[in-house]
Write a protein that holds these residues in place. Structure first.
Motif, PDB file in Angstrom:
ATOM      1  N   PHE A   1       0.834  -1.193   0.000  1.00 17.14           N
ATOM      2  CA  PHE A   1       0.000   0.000   0.000  1.00 17.14           C
ATOM      3  C   PHE A   1       0.873   1.248   0.000  1.00 17.14           C
ATOM      4  N   ALA A   2       0.504   2.209  -0.840  1.00 12.37           N
ATOM      5  CA  ALA A   2       1.241   3.465  -0.948  1.00 12.37           C
ATOM      6  C   ALA A   2       0.240   4.580  -1.209  1.00 12.37           C
ATOM      7  N   MET A   3       0.674   5.807  -0.996  1.00 10.30           N
ATOM      8  CA  MET A   3      -0.201   6.941  -1.256  1.00 10.30           C
ATOM      9  C   MET A   3      -0.335   7.149  -2.762  1.00 10.30           C
ATOM     10  N   PRO A   4      -1.516   7.558  -3.218  1.00 10.04           N
ATOM     11  CA  PRO A   4      -1.704   7.738  -4.657  1.00 10.04           C
ATOM     12  C   PRO A   4      -0.899   8.920  -5.200  1.00 10.04           C
ATOM     13  N   HIS A   5      -0.510   8.836  -6.446  1.00  7.99           N
ATOM     14  CA  HIS A   5       0.230   9.881  -7.160  1.00  7.99           C
ATOM     15  C   HIS A   5       1.609  10.132  -6.555  1.00  7.99           C
ATOM     16  N   ARG A   6       2.168   9.116  -5.911  1.00  7.06           N
ATOM     17  CA  ARG A   6       3.509   9.223  -5.339  1.00  7.06           C
ATOM     18  C   ARG A   6       4.253   7.924  -5.600  1.00  7.06           C
ATOM     19  N   ALA A   7       5.567   8.009  -5.578  1.00  8.14           N
ATOM     20  CA  ALA A   7       6.370   6.809  -5.776  1.00  8.14           C
ATOM     21  C   ALA A   7       6.180   5.867  -4.592  1.00  8.14           C
TER      22      ALA A   7
ATOM     23  N   TYR B   1       8.903   2.474  -7.478  1.00  6.21           N
ATOM     24  CA  TYR B   1       8.314   2.636  -8.805  1.00  6.21           C
ATOM     25  C   TYR B   1       7.172   3.636  -8.780  1.00  6.21           C
ATOM     26  N   TYR B   2       7.040   4.368  -9.883  1.00 12.13           N
ATOM     27  CA  TYR B   2       5.902   5.257 -10.093  1.00 12.13           C
ATOM     28  C   TYR B   2       5.550   5.199 -11.562  1.00 12.13           C
ATOM     29  N   ARG B   3       4.342   4.813 -11.866  1.00 12.01           N
ATOM     30  CA  ARG B   3       3.857   4.669 -13.245  1.00 12.01           C
ATOM     31  C   ARG B   3       4.777   3.780 -14.082  1.00 12.01           C
ATOM     32  N   ASP B   4       5.059   2.620 -13.566  1.00 11.37           N
ATOM     33  CA  ASP B   4       5.853   1.595 -14.255  1.00 11.37           C
ATOM     34  C   ASP B   4       7.280   2.022 -14.572  1.00 11.37           C
ATOM     35  N   LYS B   5       7.791   3.004 -13.848  1.00 10.04           N
ATOM     36  CA  LYS B   5       9.188   3.410 -14.004  1.00 10.04           C
ATOM     37  C   LYS B   5       9.822   3.493 -12.626  1.00 10.04           C
ATOM     38  N   GLN B   6      11.056   3.061 -12.511  1.00 14.64           N
ATOM     39  CA  GLN B   6      11.742   3.170 -11.231  1.00 14.64           C
ATOM     40  C   GLN B   6      12.290   4.586 -11.097  1.00 14.64           C
ATOM     41  N   VAL B   7      11.837   5.271 -10.056  1.00 17.83           N
ATOM     42  CA  VAL B   7      12.251   6.654  -9.847  1.00 17.83           C
ATOM     43  C   VAL B   7      13.044   6.821  -8.558  1.00 17.83           C
TER      44      VAL B   7
END
Length: 60
Positions: free
Chosen positions: A39-45, A51-57
């Motif tokens: 579980f993570a907060m929405p719109h955050r890594a 990962y955020y939007r299928d990219k490792q940031v």
């Protein structure tokens, strides 16, 4: 123009601020990370996998 008739006491001011703070705390919603399932907060890594939007940031 509206002007307060009496000064707001510290207690009343703090009570008002506390209500807003706790209401904000309850409004957080958590979503499952599509990458790791945590579980993570929405719109955050995601703090667990970075990962955020299928990219490792983030390096985790």
């Amino acid at each position: 123009m509206a002007v307060p008739k009496r000064r707001t006491s510290r207690w009343r001011r703090n009570q008002r601020r506390a209500q807003a703070f706790f209401a904000k705390l309850k409004s957080f919603n958590m979503v499952k990370c599509p990458n790791c399932g945590e579980f993570a907060m929405p719109h955050r890594a995601c703090p667990y996998c970075g990962y955020y939007r299928d990219k490792q940031v983030l390096e985790v």
